[in-house]
Design an enzyme around this catalytic site. Sequence first.
Site, PDB file in Angstrom:
ATOM      1  N   GLU A 131       0.829  -1.209   0.000  1.00 29.91           N
ATOM      2  CA  GLU A 131       0.000   0.000   0.000  1.00 29.91           C
ATOM      3  C   GLU A 131       0.861   1.255   0.000  1.00 29.91           C
ATOM      4  O   GLU A 131       0.487   2.274  -0.574  1.00 29.91           O
ATOM      5  CB  GLU A 131      -0.934   0.019   1.212  1.00 29.91           C
ATOM      6  CG  GLU A 131      -1.922   1.183   1.128  1.00 29.91           C
ATOM      7  CD  GLU A 131      -2.824   1.320   2.332  1.00 29.91           C
ATOM      8  OE1 GLU A 131      -3.759   2.136   2.254  1.00 29.91           O
ATOM      9  OE2 GLU A 131      -2.605   0.635   3.341  1.00 29.91           O
ATOM     10  N   ASN A 218     -11.864   7.111   0.784  1.00 27.52           N
ATOM     11  CA  ASN A 218     -10.918   7.514   1.825  1.00 27.52           C
ATOM     12  C   ASN A 218      -9.549   7.813   1.228  1.00 27.52           C
ATOM     13  O   ASN A 218      -9.039   7.062   0.393  1.00 27.52           O
ATOM     14  CB  ASN A 218     -10.800   6.428   2.887  1.00 27.52           C
ATOM     15  CG  ASN A 218     -12.123   6.136   3.569  1.00 27.52           C
ATOM     16  OD1 ASN A 218     -12.636   5.030   3.506  1.00 27.52           O
ATOM     17  ND2 ASN A 218     -12.696   7.135   4.201  1.00 27.52           N
ATOM     18  N   HIS A 249     -15.939   4.535   8.116  1.00 26.66           N
ATOM     19  CA  HIS A 249     -15.120   5.120   7.051  1.00 26.66           C
ATOM     20  C   HIS A 249     -15.960   5.722   5.929  1.00 26.66           C
ATOM     21  O   HIS A 249     -15.531   6.694   5.291  1.00 26.66           O
ATOM     22  CB  HIS A 249     -14.180   4.065   6.463  1.00 26.66           C
ATOM     23  CG  HIS A 249     -12.935   3.838   7.250  1.00 26.66           C
ATOM     24  ND1 HIS A 249     -12.914   3.098   8.418  1.00 26.66           N
ATOM     25  CD2 HIS A 249     -11.661   4.267   7.047  1.00 26.66           C
ATOM     26  CE1 HIS A 249     -11.687   3.078   8.897  1.00 26.66           C
ATOM     27  NE2 HIS A 249     -10.903   3.774   8.086  1.00 26.66           N
ATOM     28  N   ASP A 270      -9.143  -3.255   6.027  1.00 29.00           N
ATOM     29  CA  ASP A 270      -8.096  -2.288   6.380  1.00 29.00           C
ATOM     30  C   ASP A 270      -7.806  -2.406   7.879  1.00 29.00           C
ATOM     31  O   ASP A 270      -7.576  -1.421   8.569  1.00 29.00           O
ATOM     32  CB  ASP A 270      -8.519  -0.863   6.008  1.00 29.00           C
ATOM     33  CG  ASP A 270      -7.355   0.119   5.965  1.00 29.00           C
ATOM     34  OD1 ASP A 270      -6.187  -0.322   6.069  1.00 29.00           O
ATOM     35  OD2 ASP A 270      -7.604   1.330   5.851  1.00 29.00           O
ATOM     36  N   LEU A 303      -9.217   8.741  11.401  1.00 33.93           N
ATOM     37  CA  LEU A 303      -9.415   7.299  11.306  1.00 33.93           C
ATOM     38  C   LEU A 303      -8.135   6.644  10.816  1.00 33.93           C
ATOM     39  O   LEU A 303      -7.508   7.104   9.852  1.00 33.93           O
ATOM     40  CB  LEU A 303     -10.562   6.984  10.348  1.00 33.93           C
ATOM     41  CG  LEU A 303     -11.980   7.169  10.898  1.00 33.93           C
ATOM     42  CD1 LEU A 303     -12.997   7.106   9.769  1.00 33.93           C
ATOM     43  CD2 LEU A 303     -12.301   6.126  11.955  1.00 33.93           C
ATOM     44  N   ALA A 304      -7.735   5.571  11.492  1.00 35.85           N
ATOM     45  CA  ALA A 304      -6.451   4.923  11.208  1.00 35.85           C
ATOM     46  C   ALA A 304      -6.682   3.433  11.032  1.00 35.85           C
ATOM     47  O   ALA A 304      -6.490   2.638  11.956  1.00 35.85           O
ATOM     48  CB  ALA A 304      -5.468   5.195  12.338  1.00 35.85           C
ATOM     49  N   GLY A 305      -7.103   3.046   9.845  1.00 34.96           N
ATOM     50  CA  GLY A 305      -7.482   1.665   9.656  1.00 34.96           C
ATOM     51  C   GLY A 305      -8.735   1.364  10.460  1.00 34.96           C
ATOM     52  O   GLY A 305      -9.478   2.263  10.857  1.00 34.96           O
TER      53      GLY A 305
END
Length: 379
Positions: A131, A218, A249, A270, A303-305
Amino acid sequence: MSTPDTPTRHRGAILTPHGFVLGELHQQGGRISAIQGDPISEAQARDSGQPLILPGFIDLHVHGGGGHDTMDAGDAVGHIARTHARHGTTSLLATTMTAPAAEIEAAFAAMGACCRERPAGTARVLGVHLEGPYINPGKLGAQPDFAREASIDEVRRLHALAPIRLITVAPELPGHLALIAQMVAEGWRVQIGHSAGCYEDGVAALQAGAAGFTHLFNAMTGLHHRAPGMVGAALAHAEYAEVIPDLLHVHPGALKVALRTIPRLFSVTDSTAAAGMPDGDYRLGRHTVHKCLGGVRLADGTLAGSALTMDQALRNWVGLGLSLAEASARTATHAADYLALPDRGRLVPGAMADLVMFDPALQLQAVVIEGEAIELQDA
């Protein structure tokens, strides 16, 4: 408890590509040997009182789970694959974070062993989703700030350590369009993500051979009626795109827009180390993230994963009004097709014996991976 070599029968309402069958699925040698029974409607399947037998889930975007992160190296990926197996994921792509080259190489070296052999009780690790780091530094999302221009030589070196199946690229960066075409020519699937590019950049990337979009909506430019952005390119032109259906998300309304416009929209988690774990602090690459109220965030609230698992993704899709067959396609079949895996993501004779079994309330009851019955709890 079945092993891959044990001839085994599973009775229930079995979802085949042609609809539900009430009967038996036979497996031997890690593959489906036969499916026998009578066709029934989905409503009859739900009302039958029999286990609902669906294709095992396929997750092409997994950063962690069970307290472990793919960038931790060592045996982290094995622990992650075990955690997700207990939630119905039968195969996955271990996904990297943007990081200095030495850290990515160390993670790849550790991932290689899990890609070559599947330890008992774990999901099959099909390969790696690279990624980062070929993303736009202006659209990092929760990625650490080590973005850089793509290098085909670096991709080749990493691929020699562990098989790369998917690469996320921001196409607007200098030289990336030509590199997308080269990556595709060398056999890698490329998708667009973490991009500040415009609609035209997205269209050009698709024309160069990119095949999908990373966590649609996102970390990419949004849709405006005079500037359609990267989201507009996806909605107008994509056959495939991944999306995170955790209902955090992406708003349910936006999910429904994507369902109407992208034929083979498919689910990814994710997921971070927080998946399958209680609230608290966890690692995501170089970041510390906090899980609370079902979400995973950086200290600034980004948001982080996610903490999503694929069994919950299936329930979320059904809750949005999708049939079980459609929800299954978006948690298994489309991802298999995206990676050209005809023997996964569907229940047919000859396919891998990857299956999940649910009760009528859609609570996971059993998981079989390549013919092996998985323990859903610690012994």
